[in-house]
Scaffold this motif. Sequence first.
Motif, PDB file in Angstrom:
ATOM      1  N   MET A   1      29.358  18.193  -8.827  1.00 36.05           N
ATOM      2  CA  MET A   1      28.100  18.320  -8.300  1.00 36.05           C
ATOM      3  C   MET A   1      27.186  17.252  -8.582  1.00 36.05           C
ATOM      4  N   ALA A   2      26.573  16.458  -7.365  1.00 36.95           N
ATOM      5  CA  ALA A   2      25.444  15.469  -7.153  1.00 36.95           C
ATOM      6  C   ALA A   2      24.805  15.220  -7.778  1.00 36.95           C
ATOM      7  N   ASP A   3      23.848  14.665  -8.066  1.00 37.58           N
ATOM      8  CA  ASP A   3      22.371  14.093  -8.562  1.00 37.58           C
ATOM      9  C   ASP A   3      21.382  14.934  -7.399  1.00 37.58           C
ATOM     10  N   GLN A   4      20.466  15.381  -7.704  1.00 35.78           N
ATOM     11  CA  GLN A   4      19.376  15.876  -6.658  1.00 35.78           C
ATOM     12  C   GLN A   4      18.511  14.971  -6.957  1.00 35.78           C
ATOM     13  N   GLY A   5      18.453  14.315  -7.679  1.00 34.49           N
ATOM     14  CA  GLY A   5      17.540  13.309  -7.944  1.00 34.49           C
ATOM     15  C   GLY A   5      15.543  14.165  -7.556  1.00 34.49           C
ATOM     16  N   ASP A   6      14.713  14.116  -6.853  1.00 31.60           N
ATOM     17  CA  ASP A   6      13.484  14.180  -6.224  1.00 31.60           C
ATOM     18  C   ASP A   6      13.621  14.797  -5.572  1.00 31.60           C
ATOM     19  N   ALA A   7      14.221  15.432  -5.372  1.00 32.48           N
ATOM     20  CA  ALA A   7      14.263  16.077  -3.371  1.00 32.48           C
ATOM     21  C   ALA A   7      13.739  17.293  -4.102  1.00 32.48           C
ATOM     22  N   PRO A   8      12.532  17.928  -2.611  1.00 32.50           N
ATOM     23  CA  PRO A   8      12.045  19.075  -3.046  1.00 32.50           C
ATOM     24  C   PRO A   8      12.480  19.602  -3.420  1.00 32.50           C
ATOM     25  N   VAL A   9      11.776  21.285  -3.866  1.00 31.79           N
ATOM     26  CA  VAL A   9      12.201  22.203  -4.159  1.00 31.79           C
ATOM     27  C   VAL A   9      12.061  23.442  -3.698  1.00 31.79           C
ATOM     28  N   GLY A  36      17.911  19.512  -2.387  1.00 28.87           N
ATOM     29  CA  GLY A  36      19.130  18.512  -1.363  1.00 28.87           C
ATOM     30  C   GLY A  36      20.428  19.707  -1.055  1.00 28.87           C
ATOM     31  N   ALA A  37      21.654  19.668  -1.530  1.00 28.59           N
ATOM     32  CA  ALA A  37      22.632  20.325  -0.992  1.00 28.59           C
ATOM     33  C   ALA A  37      23.222  21.014  -2.344  1.00 28.59           C
ATOM     34  N   MET A  38      21.943  20.986  -3.297  1.00 26.72           N
ATOM     35  CA  MET A  38      22.413  22.599  -4.038  1.00 26.72           C
ATOM     36  C   MET A  38      21.696  23.571  -4.279  1.00 26.72           C
ATOM     37  N   ARG A  39      22.435  24.696  -3.805  1.00 28.00           N
ATOM     38  CA  ARG A  39      21.669  25.974  -3.552  1.00 28.00           C
ATOM     39  C   ARG A  39      22.102  27.096  -5.088  1.00 28.00           C
ATOM     40  N   LEU A  40      20.761  28.134  -5.291  1.00 30.18           N
ATOM     41  CA  LEU A  40      20.533  27.935  -6.312  1.00 30.18           C
ATOM     42  C   LEU A  40      20.424  29.590  -5.777  1.00 30.18           C
ATOM     43  N   ALA A  41      21.376  31.257  -6.077  1.00 30.52           N
ATOM     44  CA  ALA A  41      20.720  32.728  -6.163  1.00 30.52           C
ATOM     45  C   ALA A  41      20.960  33.444  -7.233  1.00 30.52           C
ATOM     46  N   GLY A  63      19.926  37.391 -14.513  1.00 24.66           N
ATOM     47  CA  GLY A  63      20.631  39.064 -13.731  1.00 24.66           C
ATOM     48  C   GLY A  63      22.396  38.620 -12.677  1.00 24.66           C
ATOM     49  N   GLY A  64      22.649  38.219 -13.068  1.00 27.33           N
ATOM     50  CA  GLY A  64      23.432  36.898 -12.651  1.00 27.33           C
ATOM     51  C   GLY A  64      23.367  35.848 -11.438  1.00 27.33           C
ATOM     52  N   VAL A  65      23.752  35.273 -11.380  1.00 30.64           N
ATOM     53  CA  VAL A  65      23.745  33.947 -10.949  1.00 30.64           C
ATOM     54  C   VAL A  65      24.744  32.333 -10.656  1.00 30.64           C
ATOM     55  N   THR A  66      24.715  32.466  -9.023  1.00 30.80           N
ATOM     56  CA  THR A  66      25.563  31.898  -8.237  1.00 30.80           C
ATOM     57  C   THR A  66      24.838  30.423  -7.963  1.00 30.80           C
ATOM     58  N   LEU A  67      25.796  29.688  -8.099  1.00 31.80           N
ATOM     59  CA  LEU A  67      25.143  27.622  -7.785  1.00 31.80           C
ATOM     60  C   LEU A  67      26.706  27.401  -7.229  1.00 31.80           C
ATOM     61  N   VAL A  68      25.846  27.008  -5.730  1.00 39.51           N
ATOM     62  CA  VAL A  68      26.847  25.819  -5.056  1.00 39.51           C
ATOM     63  C   VAL A  68      26.500  24.401  -5.068  1.00 39.51           C
ATOM     64  N   SER A  69      26.881  23.945  -4.646  1.00 42.29           N
ATOM     65  CA  SER A  69      26.672  21.912  -4.475  1.00 42.29           C
ATOM     66  C   SER A  69      27.869  21.700  -4.186  1.00 42.29           C
ATOM     67  N   GLY A  70      27.612  21.547  -2.582  1.00 42.00           N
ATOM     68  CA  GLY A  70      29.020  20.709  -1.435  1.00 42.00           C
ATOM     69  C   GLY A  70      30.488  21.620  -1.402  1.00 42.00           C
TER      70      GLY A  70
END
Length: 131
Positions: A1-9, A36-41, A63-70
């Motif tokens: 899971m890479a650095d997202q830095g200052d990418a907008p949310v 960035g390339a990260m998604r959280l649901a 409530g049940g979290v999914t995190l995807v990065s690459g």
Amino acid sequence: MADQGDAPVEVTADNLAVNQSDGTAIFTGHVVIAQGAMRLAAPKVLVIYAEASERIERLEASGGVTLVSGEDAAEARNARYDIDAQVIVMEGDVLLAQGPSVMSSERMTVDLEKGTAQMGGRVRTILKQGK
């Protein structure tokens, strides 16, 4: 899971409630957060803004979290994302899939800047070996 830095949310959800007095916003219903390339649901995400600023300080998903990065994906009951520190803490029945390997624990701390993760609370790992 890479650095997202200052990418907008970017946040999408079915509903939004804003509380001006405490600087929070609550997104509910099919919440998807992208940076960035990260998604959280998650079903519910509390957004906490830094004092005297419009900058997001942290996100608290529940409530049940999914995190995807690459190609990496993780699931847990809850997650906290400290945006400035670039640290995500996932808690409760954590399941991490990295390629063919699967790990589970009660807690996982991901440092996006360093590209490291630490798991704790009865860790179980299945390491698949190629032929």
